[in-house]
Design a protein around this motif. Structure first.
Motif, short mmCIF file in Angstrom:
data_model
loop_
_atom_site.label_atom_id
_atom_site.label_comp_id
_atom_site.label_asym_id
_atom_site.label_seq_id
_atom_site.Cartn_x
_atom_site.Cartn_y
_atom_site.Cartn_z
N THR A 189 0.85 -1.19 0.00
CA THR A 189 0.00 0.00 0.00
C THR A 189 0.88 1.24 0.00
O THR A 189 1.82 1.35 0.80
N VAL A 190 0.58 2.18 -0.91
CA VAL A 190 1.44 3.36 -1.06
C VAL A 190 0.80 4.63 -0.52
O VAL A 190 1.52 5.58 -0.16
N LYS A 219 2.00 5.61 10.76
CA LYS A 219 2.25 4.29 11.34
C LYS A 219 2.30 3.21 10.27
O LYS A 219 3.10 2.26 10.35
N LEU A 220 1.46 3.36 9.25
CA LEU A 220 1.37 2.37 8.18
C LEU A 220 2.44 2.57 7.10
O LEU A 220 2.60 1.73 6.22
N GLY A 221 3.13 3.70 7.14
CA GLY A 221 4.18 3.97 6.16
C GLY A 221 3.64 4.38 4.80
O GLY A 221 4.27 4.10 3.78
N ILE A 222 2.48 5.06 4.78
CA ILE A 222 1.87 5.49 3.51
C ILE A 222 1.68 7.00 3.53
O ILE A 222 1.60 7.62 4.60
N MET A 223 1.63 7.61 2.36
CA MET A 223 1.37 9.05 2.27
C MET A 223 -0.14 9.30 2.23
O MET A 223 -0.94 8.37 2.03
N VAL A 224 -0.52 10.56 2.43
CA VAL A 224 -1.92 10.98 2.33
C VAL A 224 -2.08 11.86 1.10
O VAL A 224 -1.33 12.82 0.91
#
Length: 429
Positions: A189-190, A219-224
């Motif tokens: 997931t990006v 926490k998940l290591g993804i951008m918004v």
């Protein structure tokens, strides 16, 4: 053959040709909200006595009450007539436009944006295409809101970027189900997309909830990816907070445009803005992907870009206040009228944007199969156009646009009431 018609080739005859349709385009195009709305419009009885009432799309520019200021129009005319902006622009956009947008957006941030943080696009739809294309790689996936804006799914399909949905919760004012976000996320997931103010829900996310979004994404290591095209269309009591406020927690790409705030979707001027205080997007070369995309894509017209500083400077607060007051009034009309209509319910009063989501109560309606059937029959019988929720991944819901002339809105909702009354299920004795 009559009228110059071309004979349809047989399947045997087509075998000798080596070309055919792009299946990805067919799959992506089938998700187009514009295409779905046009199909519903085509169902209107042209011979009928009633003029069509368009409550299915978000383009209030066709209504006199929503017209842009003449000062902004003058900026376009002056830019064009100067003959100084007939050239190709830089791929990332004119420096003057990027600087003006950076200064404008910095007004609501705790730090100053740089022109280097801004990338100009041909409307927000190209911003969405940029995001999907830049983040696509084998196995990658992105998390999208449900309901949301279907152009995200469309570009993901065409870019071979897998998408997964997380739900917005109507009982909590359309807040994001963050538990579901965590469950949907994996090592591939990006990013996650938020649309605030909400399209199609008319919602505004609170500061506290947005902070939780940023912390969850970090926490998940993804951008918004923050879609904020309706940032000037907030008329409720809850203040709009730009996601960029949390750029110190998680890297953020903010999408915006002139389209909704200035009511000029046909000008096709949008942007992608980086708020990433830790420099993660540069380190991971996402910025390189954005730049590479813009090197090979179409640019907004140079004279439109050149007019941006004057458009922003000359559009005073009175214009935005007038539009916000008009949207507040039409949203009130919409919410109050819907409460009088049997067969549909509205879980939340809209606080922003130009739309409200309402739920179909099929058990109260006779002869209606689903939301698409409802919209097709409504257009046929009453010449009123609504957007079926299925187009937004919300089966048996409807999206209603209230960004229209008040008189047209009242007329459309009255016809909707008549339609629902006509199809009301009779109670058995």
């Amino acid at each position: 053959m009559e009228n110059g018609a071309t004979k349809k080739p047989s399947s045997e005859a087509t075998k000798r040709w080596h070309f055919g349709p792009n299946d990805l385009l067919s799959a992506a195009g089938g998700r187009s909200i514009r295409g779905i709305i046009y199909k519903i419009i085509d169902n209107v009885d042209e011979q009928g006595p009633r003029p069509m009432v368009p409550l299915g799309h978000g383009d209030p520019s066709v209504f006199p009450s929503f017209r842009i200021t003449t000062s902004a129009e003058d900026a376009i005319v002056e830019s064009l007539r100067s003959a100084e902006h007939n050239h190709y622009p830089p791929s990332v956009g004119l420096l003057s436009a990027r600087r003006a947008i950076a200064e404008h957006l910095s007004e609501k941030l705790p730090y100053e944006l740089s022109p280097d943080d801004v990338f100009i696009t041909a409307g927000c739809n190209q911003s969405i295409e940029l995001v999907a294309t830049s983040l696509a790689r084998p196995g990658a996936n992105i998390l999208l809101p449900r309901p949301g804006y279907p152009m995200y799914e469309t570009h993901c399909v065409f870019s071979n970027l897998e998408f997964r949905h997380f739900d917005l919760i109507p009982e909590r004012g359309w807040e994001i189900d963050l538990d579901q976000v965590e469950q949907s996320c994996d090592e591939n997931t990006v990013a996650m997309v938020i649309i605030n103010p909400g399209n199609p829900c008319g919602s505004v996310l609170s500061y506290k909830h947005m902070e939780k979004i940023a912390e969850t994404a970090s926490k998940l290591g993804i951008m918004v990816i923050a879609d904020e095209v309706y940032n000037h269309s907030n008329f409720g009591s809850k203040p709009f907070v730009p996601m960029g406020v949390f750029g110190h927690i998680v890297p953020i790409l903010t999408l915006g445009s002139l389209s909704k705030g200035w009511i000029v979707p046909g000008w096709r001027l949008g942007w992608v803005v980086i708020t990433d205080r830790k420099g993660i997007l540069k380190e991971t070369k996402v910025i390189d992907s954005i730049t590479n995309f813009l090197e090979i894509s179409a640019d907004p017209a140079t004279f439109i870009q050149a007019a941006v500083p004057q458009i922003i400077e000359r559009t005073k607060g009175a214009f935005f206040e007038r539009i916000v007051n008009l949207l507040r009034a039409t949203a009130e009309i919409c919410y109050d009228k819907i409460k009088e209509i049997s067969g549909i319910t509205c879980p939340n009063k809209p606080e922003a944007s130009m739309f409200v989501m309402v739920k179909l109560e099929l058990s109260l309606l006779d002869g209606i199969i689903d939301d698409v059937d409802f919209c097709m029959k409504l257009s046929k019988e009453e010449s009123v156009i609504l957007c079926p929720g299925s187009a937004l991944e919300m089966k048996n819901w409807l999206r209603i646009t209230f960004a229209v002339e008040p008189s047209a809105l009242e007329l459309g909702l009255e016809r909707l009431k008549v339609f629902c009354k006509r199809h009301e299920k009779k109670q058995s004795k």
